[in-house]
Scaffold this active site. Structure first.
Site, PDB file in Angstrom:
ATOM      1  N   ASP A   1       0.819  -1.369   0.157  1.00 11.90           N
ATOM      2  CA  ASP A   1      -0.040   0.002  -0.026  1.00 11.90           C
ATOM      3  C   ASP A   1       0.919   1.077  -0.106  1.00 11.90           C
ATOM      4  OD1 ASP A   1      -2.210  -1.631   0.437  1.00 11.90           O
ATOM      5  OD2 ASP A   1      -2.648  -1.001   2.367  1.00 11.90           O
TER       6      ASP A   1
ATOM      7  N   HIS B   1      -2.838   5.581  -1.383  1.00 10.36           N
ATOM      8  CA  HIS B   1      -4.080   4.657  -1.145  1.00 10.36           C
ATOM      9  C   HIS B   1      -4.974   5.356  -0.300  1.00 10.36           C
ATOM     10  CE1 HIS B   1      -6.356   1.155  -0.922  1.00 10.36           C
ATOM     11  NE2 HIS B   1      -5.894   0.901  -0.109  1.00 10.36           N
TER      12      HIS B   1
HETATM   13 MN    MN Z   1      -4.157  -2.629   0.176  1.00  4.72          MN
END
Ligand code: MN
Length: 255
Positions: A75, A79
């Site tokens: 991530d 995000h």
């Molecule tokens: Mn993710």
């Protein structure tokens, strides 16, 4: 003495072992399922272009269909809305993705209570034995044993998913009081399954992205890493503007 030559010799001699912390990527790899009205990611899928046939007599290749957040993945800060001005996955300085790992094993507690949340006191108890956490903060819950089944992995009932996570005050404390690169988990996301109704909701995503730090999900084989002393290499594809990427994550350990 060349540090890199020495490193390569140690790898070749078996004095450094490489542990693959990555879940195999296939159409049955578990993926997050958000309730309506939210959008969802596609399952991983191979689309054959040719396989030694009239579409390509000597070669085999595929197109892949995947989400950025499918299987073991990274991530990026962008995000989450708290990190919307932060790094995309292509902008992450690559040297940050290689770091020592603190591996905290709470599989016993998570087995007893699938909604188990790691607390500051749990981390402090671990630190009393192993020293201050730093680098990649890897949280073992034993959840990788469920990764062969979407249903067992998501562990949902009528109230939503039940998977372990980290308490909101604990993740805030980790980011404020410790120096970590990011948080790695074995579950489908860095937050607990029930984190939609915690205060604030999805505290791990919010705090990590807001601090410019990274998430690693769906790790496996963390049991093969020592509590301290491993080095973890987390790679993701440099998808320009991307919010994350499927990742190959490797742990280097001294057997
Ligand atoms: Mn993710």
């Amino acid at each position: 003495m060349s540090v890199l030559r020495d490193f390569a010799e140690q790898l070749g001699s078996g004095r450094i072992r490489v542990v693959d912390l990555t879940a195999p990527l296939r159409d049955s790899t578990p993926i997050l399922q958000l309730p309506p009205p939210f959008g969802n990611t596609v399952p991983f899928q191979l689309e054959e272009i040719s396989r030694y046939d009239d579409r390509g007599p000597a070669w085999y290749w595929n197109n892949i269909h995947t989400g950025e957040h499918t299987g073991t993945h990274l991530d990026a800060p962008v995000h989450w809305v708290t990190g919307k001005d932060g790094h995309s996955v292509a902008d992450i300085p690559p040297a940050e993705l290689i770091a020592p790992a603190s591996v905290l094993d709470f599989a016993g507690k998570a087995q007893a209570d699938p909604d188990f949340l790691l607390r500051v006191s749990d981390v402090e108890a671990w630190e009393a034995e192993h020293g201050t956490v730093g680098g990649w903060f890897l949280y073992r819950t034993g959840w990788d044993a469920r990764s062969g089944s979407q249903d067992a992995f998501l562990n949902a009932d009528e109230n939503g998913p039940h998977t372990p996570g980290i308490a909101a005050d604990c993740v805030a404390w980790l980011l404020a009081e410790r120096t970590i690169v990011g948080i790695g988990v074995e579950t489908v996301g860095t937050d607990a399954g029930a984190a939609h109704s915690s205060d604030p909701p999805f505290p791990c995503h919010g705090a990590l992205a807001g601090s410019g730090r990274y998430g690693l999900t769906q790790l496996q084989n963390l049991a093969e890493l020592p509590p301290t002393g491993a080095v973890v290499i987390a790679t993701g594809l440099p998808i320009v503007g991307g919010s994350g990427s499927p990742a190959r994550v490797l742990g280097l350990v001294e057997p």
